[in-house]
Design a protein around this motif. Structure first.
Motif, PDB file in Angstrom:
ATOM      1  N   TYR A  67       0.835  -1.208   0.000  1.00 27.27           N
ATOM      2  CA  TYR A  67       0.000   0.000   0.000  1.00 27.27           C
ATOM      3  C   TYR A  67       0.870   1.257   0.000  1.00 27.27           C
ATOM      4  CZ  TYR A  67      -2.413   3.878   2.277  1.00 27.27           C
ATOM      5  OH  TYR A  67      -2.875   5.120   2.604  1.00 27.27           O
ATOM      6  N   GLY A  68       1.955   1.237   0.773  1.00 23.27           N
ATOM      7  CA  GLY A  68       2.894   2.355   0.768  1.00 23.27           C
ATOM      8  C   GLY A  68       3.486   2.576  -0.613  1.00 23.27           C
ATOM      9  N   ASN A  69       3.755   1.478  -1.341  1.00 24.87           N
ATOM     10  CA  ASN A  69       4.218   1.593  -2.732  1.00 24.87           C
ATOM     11  C   ASN A  69       3.210   2.367  -3.576  1.00 24.87           C
ATOM     12  OD1 ASN A  69       5.509  -1.837  -2.809  1.00 24.87           O
ATOM     13  ND2 ASN A  69       6.426   0.021  -1.996  1.00 24.87           N
ATOM     14  N   SER A  70       1.908   2.059  -3.385  1.00 28.09           N
ATOM     15  CA  SER A  70       0.855   2.713  -4.167  1.00 28.09           C
ATOM     16  C   SER A  70       0.802   4.211  -3.895  1.00 28.09           C
ATOM     17  CB  SER A  70      -0.506   2.083  -3.849  1.00 28.09           C
ATOM     18  OG  SER A  70      -0.538   0.720  -4.204  1.00 28.09           O
ATOM     19  N   ILE A  71       0.984   4.580  -2.619  1.00 28.03           N
ATOM     20  CA  ILE A  71       0.962   6.001  -2.266  1.00 28.03           C
ATOM     21  C   ILE A  71       2.216   6.694  -2.781  1.00 28.03           C
ATOM     22  CG2 ILE A  71       0.923   7.644  -0.342  1.00 28.03           C
ATOM     23  CD1 ILE A  71      -1.732   6.143  -0.883  1.00 28.03           C
ATOM     24  N   GLY A  72       3.375   6.079  -2.559  1.00 23.83           N
ATOM     25  CA  GLY A  72       4.636   6.682  -2.993  1.00 23.83           C
ATOM     26  C   GLY A  72       4.784   6.753  -4.500  1.00 23.83           C
ATOM     27  N   TRP A  73       4.141   5.840  -5.216  1.00 25.53           N
ATOM     28  CA  TRP A  73       4.229   5.798  -6.682  1.00 25.53           C
ATOM     29  C   TRP A  73       3.768   7.104  -7.313  1.00 25.53           C
ATOM     30  CZ3 TRP A  73       0.350   5.939 -10.506  1.00 25.53           C
ATOM     31  CH2 TRP A  73       0.720   5.515 -11.778  1.00 25.53           C
ATOM     32  N   MET A  74       2.805   7.768  -6.690  1.00 26.49           N
ATOM     33  CA  MET A  74       2.236   8.980  -7.278  1.00 26.49           C
ATOM     34  C   MET A  74       3.262  10.096  -7.418  1.00 26.49           C
ATOM     35  SD  MET A  74      -0.917   8.909  -8.301  1.00 26.49           S
ATOM     36  CE  MET A  74      -1.220  10.676  -8.410  1.00 26.49           C
ATOM     37  N   SER A  75       4.206  10.194  -6.482  1.00 23.72           N
ATOM     38  CA  SER A  75       5.141  11.322  -6.501  1.00 23.72           C
ATOM     39  C   SER A  75       6.054  11.312  -7.727  1.00 23.72           C
ATOM     40  CB  SER A  75       5.966  11.337  -5.213  1.00 23.72           C
ATOM     41  OG  SER A  75       6.903  12.388  -5.238  1.00 23.72           O
ATOM     42  N   PRO A  76       6.869  10.272  -7.937  1.00 23.28           N
ATOM     43  CA  PRO A  76       7.727  10.305  -9.132  1.00 23.28           C
ATOM     44  C   PRO A  76       6.967  10.098 -10.436  1.00 23.28           C
ATOM     45  CG  PRO A  76       8.000   8.219  -7.957  1.00 23.28           C
ATOM     46  CD  PRO A  76       7.142   9.087  -7.093  1.00 23.28           C
ATOM     47  N   MET A  77       5.896   9.307 -10.413  1.00 20.07           N
ATOM     48  CA  MET A  77       5.180   9.014 -11.653  1.00 20.07           C
ATOM     49  C   MET A  77       4.313  10.178 -12.122  1.00 20.07           C
ATOM     50  SD  MET A  77       6.285   6.219 -12.723  1.00 20.07           S
ATOM     51  CE  MET A  77       7.863   6.322 -11.857  1.00 20.07           C
ATOM     52  N   THR A  78       3.869  11.022 -11.200  1.00 23.71           N
ATOM     53  CA  THR A  78       3.125  12.209 -11.604  1.00 23.71           C
ATOM     54  C   THR A  78       4.006  13.094 -12.489  1.00 23.71           C
ATOM     55  OG1 THR A  78       1.668  12.242  -9.679  1.00 23.71           O
ATOM     56  CG2 THR A  78       2.049  14.335 -10.780  1.00 23.71           C
ATOM     57  N   LEU A  79       5.250  13.289 -12.044  1.00 24.00           N
ATOM     58  CA  LEU A  79       6.177  14.103 -12.844  1.00 24.00           C
ATOM     59  C   LEU A  79       6.408  13.487 -14.215  1.00 24.00           C
ATOM     60  CD1 LEU A  79       8.798  14.871 -10.060  1.00 24.00           C
ATOM     61  CD2 LEU A  79       7.006  16.392 -10.909  1.00 24.00           C
ATOM     62  N   GLN A  88       6.874  15.593 -21.097  1.00 20.03           N
ATOM     63  CA  GLN A  88       6.923  15.262 -22.512  1.00 20.03           C
ATOM     64  C   GLN A  88       7.510  13.869 -22.746  1.00 20.03           C
ATOM     65  OE1 GLN A  88       5.482  17.115 -24.857  1.00 20.03           O
ATOM     66  NE2 GLN A  88       4.843  18.453 -23.159  1.00 20.03           N
ATOM     67  N   GLU A  89       8.183  13.328 -21.733  1.00 15.94           N
ATOM     68  CA  GLU A  89       8.737  11.970 -21.823  1.00 15.94           C
ATOM     69  C   GLU A  89       7.748  10.920 -21.317  1.00 15.94           C
ATOM     70  OE1 GLU A  89      10.533  14.484 -20.236  1.00 15.94           O
ATOM     71  OE2 GLU A  89      11.583  14.930 -22.126  1.00 15.94           O
ATOM     72  N   SER A  90       6.508  11.299 -21.152  1.00 18.76           N
ATOM     73  CA  SER A  90       5.494  10.383 -20.627  1.00 18.76           C
ATOM     74  C   SER A  90       5.352   9.142 -21.512  1.00 18.76           C
ATOM     75  CB  SER A  90       4.139  11.095 -20.550  1.00 18.76           C
ATOM     76  OG  SER A  90       3.110  10.176 -20.210  1.00 18.76           O
ATOM     77  N   PRO A  91       5.207   7.948 -20.906  1.00 19.48           N
ATOM     78  CA  PRO A  91       4.989   6.735 -21.703  1.00 19.48           C
ATOM     79  C   PRO A  91       3.640   6.753 -22.419  1.00 19.48           C
ATOM     80  CG  PRO A  91       4.758   6.263 -19.357  1.00 19.48           C
ATOM     81  CD  PRO A  91       5.296   7.650 -19.470  1.00 19.48           C
ATOM     82  N   ARG A  92       2.732   7.671 -22.034  1.00 20.35           N
ATOM     83  CA  ARG A  92       1.474   7.842 -22.741  1.00 20.35           C
ATOM     84  C   ARG A  92       1.689   8.745 -23.956  1.00 20.35           C
ATOM     85  NH1 ARG A  92      -2.556  10.382 -20.789  1.00 20.35           N
ATOM     86  NH2 ARG A  92      -4.240   8.869 -21.021  1.00 20.35           N
ATOM     87  N   GLU A  93       0.758   8.692 -24.879  1.00 24.83           N
ATOM     88  CA  GLU A  93       0.855   9.564 -26.061  1.00 24.83           C
ATOM     89  C   GLU A  93       0.643  11.021 -25.656  1.00 24.83           C
ATOM     90  OE1 GLU A  93      -1.780   8.281 -29.089  1.00 24.83           O
ATOM     91  OE2 GLU A  93      -0.754   6.372 -29.436  1.00 24.83           O
ATOM     92  N   THR A  94      -0.282  11.233 -24.712  1.00 29.67           N
ATOM     93  CA  THR A  94      -0.544  12.592 -24.230  1.00 29.67           C
ATOM     94  C   THR A  94      -0.356  12.619 -22.719  1.00 29.67           C
ATOM     95  OG1 THR A  94      -2.911  12.085 -24.039  1.00 29.67           O
ATOM     96  CG2 THR A  94      -2.162  13.140 -26.068  1.00 29.67           C
ATOM     97  N   PRO A  95       0.343  13.609 -22.200  1.00 33.29           N
ATOM     98  CA  PRO A  95       0.548  13.696 -20.755  1.00 33.29           C
ATOM     99  C   PRO A  95      -0.784  13.882 -20.015  1.00 33.29           C
ATOM    100  CG  PRO A  95       2.079  15.121 -21.937  1.00 33.29           C
ATOM    101  CD  PRO A  95       1.061  14.663 -22.946  1.00 33.29           C
ATOM    102  N   LEU A  96      -0.822  13.442 -18.767  1.00 29.88           N
ATOM    103  CA  LEU A  96      -2.014  13.616 -17.930  1.00 29.88           C
ATOM    104  C   LEU A  96      -2.152  15.076 -17.524  1.00 29.88           C
ATOM    105  CD1 LEU A  96      -1.706  10.514 -15.559  1.00 29.88           C
ATOM    106  CD2 LEU A  96      -3.346  10.818 -17.418  1.00 29.88           C
ATOM    107  N   THR A  97      -3.393  15.536 -17.386  1.00 26.50           N
ATOM    108  CA  THR A  97      -3.652  16.908 -16.962  1.00 26.50           C
ATOM    109  C   THR A  97      -3.638  17.000 -15.433  1.00 26.50           C
ATOM    110  OG1 THR A  97      -6.051  16.602 -16.831  1.00 26.50           O
ATOM    111  CG2 THR A  97      -5.121  17.204 -18.992  1.00 26.50           C
TER     112      THR A  97
END
Length: 497
Positions: free
Chosen positions: A48-60, A65-74
């Protein structure tokens, strides 16, 4: 083969023996299996701590522009992803309490790992925003289990002398899990992160099949032989040992008293003055963590650090490094809690941490107020008070809110009360995340921090006047402290409430 002579070779306990082949040393020999079982119970909280901590680096990453998605998240999409677990946690607390009471604490813990595995598999399979929404909603279930199932399970498998220390482990492992996510999120690729996080709950599910069910749950379901065997393994005593029989007698007396009262739990809690007072204490302990300012502080830490660096302190820290710093502070706090809670007692530790939180919140509020009048003040003040707030939250407010609730309610009420207080606390978290920044911009951020400081100081007063010490005390002694002075009885007359 005689079960009483060979309890570790019976059924699922055969597998347990394989996990304790290493020798024990020092005075904790008899507690070795309790430590092992508690460690494995806390792996889902690590996930669960992994799930919470994941948001910090993955949000950035997901907004770059280097997002693995085609369009960055808003920003709006990220906000929903961050807040959804808190809403999902409200029904999730009752779901986890139901599973734990109906199917056992062990099965509830296994369910947490199954859900945890699904969360990461979903993210591995798709980068669609709605898949993220489903995955983040499921985090609410693991959040609920971390605050309801795991502390309850640990409380029911541990003996009095280590119950408080082990009860702090879920918070400790959550902090370690978050810090772990911050670090590898900064070092490894997007997919590498997801594969590591997927393997942790999946492996736990397999290993945890070998662990014992809670003796309290087995006694409740009339499985006395299995309860005796499980308790003897946990205590490392023979099934014929007198201490095993004494513990089972205590569990049976507690549950017999619960069975005598056929009222609905909520109605019984409201109508019984002692139970209602215990519920008020549990709710106060849960809300004190939410109203100490830790949640908005964590969300606005970046702004405070950026402001500090602009004031000429030379404190230039990247967003990920900020998260790591706070993760280290959280980890230090939870380590302190698990090491001193048995020495200091629950009441003293809660009192000290609420007092320090209150003073630190008032200091940071004063710093913002002075800055609004263009008066120069040290830019290190918000940094230090920020760390103090997070440290106190991790060292006392967060773990003790669960430990105290587990110790002032019997088996019948424990899971449901934890679920209710957690649900109320989750709603408070959601609204803080939703409205803190707009209110701070319109009224002034110093007013919000003064409010948090006042709440902490009032909580300190409540702890002094109302909250009993629960360390190493049976339930009947704690409830006797909650009675009005004229209604108290001599120790010889006490009976299990």
């Amino acid at each position: 083969m005689n079960c009483e002579k060979q309890p570790l070779l019976n059924g699922e306990l055969k597998s347990m023996k394989k996990l304790v082949l290493f020798s024990c040393v020092g005075g904790n020999c008899g507690k070795l299996n309790q430590f092992l079982c508690s460690l494995l119970i806390c792996i889902p909280t690590f996930s669960y701590g992994n799930s919470i901590g994941w948001m910090s680096p993955m949000t950035l990453l997901l907004q770059s522009q280097e997002s693995p998605r085609e369009t960055p998240l808003t920003d709006l999409e990220i906000s929903w992803m961050a807040s959804l677990p808190y809403i999902a946690c409200v029904p999730g607390t009752y779901l986890m309490a139901f599973i734990g009471d109906k199917f056992g604490r062990k099965n509830a813990c296994l369910f947490m790992s199954a859900v945890g595995t699904i969360i990461w598999i979903l993210k591995l399979c798709s980068l669609n925003f709605w898949v993220f929404v489903v995955a983040r909603t499921l985090v609410g279930i693991t959040m609920a289990g971390s605050c309801v199932t795991c502390p309850t399970y640990i409380r029911e498998i541990s003996e009095d002398s280590i119950r408080g220390a082990l009860g702090c482990w879920p918070s400790l492992f959550t902090a370690i899990g978050s810090l772990f996510a911050y670090i590898i999120g900064d070092l490894l690729s997007y997919n590498a992160n997801l594969w590591i996080f997927t393997c942790i709950p999946a492996l736990h599910f397999v290993v945890f099949l070998m662990m014992p069910e809670s003796p309290s749950y087995l006694v409740r379901n009339g499985e006395m032989e299995k309860a005796t065997n499980n308790l003897s393994w946990l205590r490392r005593h023979k099934t014929t040992d007198a201490t095993i029989k004494q513990e089972l007698d205590v569990i049976m007396k507690e549950q017999k008293k619960d069975e005598e009262n056929k009222q609905l739990m909520l109605k019984n809690i409201v109508s019984d003055k002692i139970l209602f007072k215990a519920f008020q204490i549990s709710l106060m302990a849960a809300l004190s963590r939410e109203l100490c300012g830790a949640v908005p502080v964590l969300n606005f830490a970046g702004d405070i650090f950026n402001l500090a660096s602009k004031e000429g302190t030379g404190l230039v820290i990247s967003p990920n490094q900020q998260a790591m710093m706070l993760g280290v502070v959280q980890l230090c706090g939870t380590m302190l809690a698990s090491s001193v809670v048995e020495k200091s007692g629950r009441k003293n530790l809660l009192l000290v941490t609420t007092l320090i939180s209150g003073v630190s919140m008032c200091l940071i509020a004063s710093w913002f107020l002075i800055r609004d009048y263009n008066i120069h003040s040290s830019a290190w003040v918000p940094v230090i008070t920020l760390c103090l707030c997070i440290f106190c939250d991790a060292a006392g407010l967060m773990p003790l809110s669960v430990v105290i609730t587990g110790e002032i309610f019997s088996y019948k009420y424990r899971g449901s009360v934890l679920a209710t207080t957690m649900a109320i606390a989750s709603v408070a978290d959601f609204f803080q995340l939703l409205f803190f920044k707009p209110l701070a911009n319109s009224v002034g951020v110093y007013a919000a921090f003064y409010f948090f400081g006042l709440m902490c100081l009032l909580t300190s007063l409540y702890v002094i006047v109302v909250v009993p010490e629960t360390k190493n005390r049976p339930l009947e002694d704690i409830y006797d402290d909650l009675r009005p002075a004229k209604g108290r009885v001599n120790i010889e007359q006490r009976h299990v409430i």
